[in-house]
Design a protein around this motif. Structure first.
Motif, short mmCIF file in Angstrom:
data_model
loop_
_atom_site.label_atom_id
_atom_site.label_comp_id
_atom_site.label_asym_id
_atom_site.label_seq_id
_atom_site.Cartn_x
_atom_site.Cartn_y
_atom_site.Cartn_z
N THR A 149 0.87 -1.29 -0.08
CA THR A 149 -0.13 -0.26 -0.13
C THR A 149 0.86 1.43 0.04
O THR A 149 2.04 1.39 0.35
N LEU A 150 0.10 2.47 -0.31
CA LEU A 150 1.04 3.58 -0.34
C LEU A 150 1.32 3.91 1.06
O LEU A 150 0.83 3.49 1.89
N ASP A 151 2.47 4.86 0.89
CA ASP A 151 3.16 5.61 2.10
C ASP A 151 2.41 6.73 2.89
O ASP A 151 3.01 7.41 3.61
N LYS A 152 1.38 6.90 2.22
CA LYS A 152 0.57 7.89 3.03
C LYS A 152 -0.78 7.76 3.37
O LYS A 152 -1.62 6.59 2.76
N THR A 153 -1.42 8.49 4.42
CA THR A 153 -2.63 8.01 4.67
C THR A 153 -3.74 8.72 3.86
O THR A 153 -3.35 9.80 3.38
N GLY A 154 -4.75 8.31 3.84
CA GLY A 154 -5.84 9.06 3.28
C GLY A 154 -6.97 8.04 2.56
O GLY A 154 -6.92 6.75 2.86
N THR A 155 -7.99 8.55 2.08
CA THR A 155 -9.14 7.84 1.22
C THR A 155 -9.13 7.68 -0.04
O THR A 155 -9.08 8.90 -0.40
N PHE A 156 -9.22 6.62 -0.62
CA PHE A 156 -8.91 6.53 -1.79
C PHE A 156 -10.11 5.69 -2.68
O PHE A 156 -10.84 4.85 -2.16
N ALA A 157 -10.53 6.41 -3.79
CA ALA A 157 -11.81 5.78 -4.41
C ALA A 157 -11.50 4.49 -5.38
O ALA A 157 -10.31 4.36 -5.74
N GLY A 158 -12.43 3.52 -5.14
CA GLY A 158 -12.14 2.40 -5.77
C GLY A 158 -13.55 1.98 -6.64
O GLY A 158 -14.77 2.46 -6.12
N ARG A 159 -13.51 1.15 -7.66
CA ARG A 159 -14.80 1.09 -8.49
C ARG A 159 -14.52 -0.40 -9.45
O ARG A 159 -13.34 -0.67 -9.33
N CYS A 160 -15.63 -0.84 -10.00
CA CYS A 160 -15.50 -1.76 -10.56
C CYS A 160 -15.30 -1.40 -12.22
O CYS A 160 -15.71 -0.32 -12.39
N ALA A 161 -14.19 -1.80 -12.84
CA ALA A 161 -13.63 -1.42 -13.94
C ALA A 161 -14.02 -2.24 -15.21
O ALA A 161 -13.74 -2.12 -16.30
N GLU A 162 -15.21 -3.22 -15.09
CA GLU A 162 -15.65 -4.01 -16.14
C GLU A 162 -17.06 -3.85 -16.12
O GLU A 162 -17.71 -3.83 -15.09
N LEU A 163 -17.80 -3.51 -17.44
CA LEU A 163 -19.14 -3.23 -17.40
C LEU A 163 -20.02 -4.58 -17.00
O LEU A 163 -19.63 -5.51 -17.83
N CYS A 164 -20.56 -4.45 -16.03
CA CYS A 164 -21.22 -5.78 -15.08
C CYS A 164 -22.80 -5.82 -15.07
O CYS A 164 -23.24 -6.54 -14.32
N GLY A 165 -23.37 -4.73 -15.73
CA GLY A 165 -24.72 -4.53 -15.81
C GLY A 165 -25.27 -3.26 -15.27
O GLY A 165 -24.73 -2.39 -15.30
#
Length: 196
Positions: A149-165
């Motif tokens: 993981t990164l060496d800094k604290t914080g909140t990072f966005a995540g998502r699905c990157a495959e069209l799934c519906g």
């Protein structure tokens, strides 16, 4: 009318341009150069793919990621302690979705699974994306990957990157990176079976 009258073909004998056939050096050049390029690209791709997908198995934090239409379920294990799974529903803002809490600057092993359609686990700041494909058995190494993981604290966005519906665009989550002491407190307070 002017173009059809003044630019019509003359009836004079038309000489054909010289015909060149079977230029062997050029044909060899056009064959060898692409073969060399493809071979070089293949070598570097195979070498780097093996390095990027290597899983040592000694990561202190292990996360089971379950993708489903249209959200995520995260189960984190650390030093033999498993926390209650964090799950979500389709949301319009990644801060409203399920949140995965991880320590900063730590090796983490992810195990990806799904039972419905192909999804794709992606946190842009991690510079790594992996498809989540249904039907892959647990012991298949293609389900797992490791990152530090990164060496800094914080909140990072995540998502699905495959069209799934239909709600693919709402399949969002966040990853919160915290200091080691804060992560250990989080594990202690969210441990499966503990009173919260």
């Amino acid at each position: 009318m002017w173009a059809s009258i003044f630019h019509r073909k003359r009836r004079a004998k038309a000489d054909l341009p010289p015909q060149v056939r079977y230029n062997l050096p050029i044909e060899i050049l056009y064959t060898v150069i692409p073969l060399v390029m493809v071979s070089v690209f293949f070598f570097f791709t195979a070498r780097d793919s093996e390095t990027l997908t290597k899983v040592s198995g000694d990561a202190p934090v292990k996360v089971k990621v379950e993708a489903f239409q249209w959200s995520w379920r995260f189960t984190t294990t650390y030093k033999g302690k498993t926390i209650e799974p964090v799950a979500g529903v389709p949301v319009s803002d990644y801060n409203q979705g399920p949140q995965l809490v991880l320590p900063k600057k730590t090796k983490v092993e992810f195990d990806l699974s799904t039972d419905d359609v192909i999804h794709s686990f992606w946190v842009p700041e991690f510079l790594f994306k992996r498809d989540v494909i249904p039907g892959i058995p647990e012991d298949n190494p293609g389900r797992k990957f490791e990152i530090t993981t990164l060496d800094k604290t914080g909140t990072f966005a995540g998502r699905c990157a495959e069209l799934c519906g239909v709600d693919h665009s709402r399949m969002l989550f966040s990853v919160k990176l915290v200091d080691q002491t804060e992560f250990e407190q989080y594990i202690a307070t969210h441990q499966a079976g503990s009173a919260q």
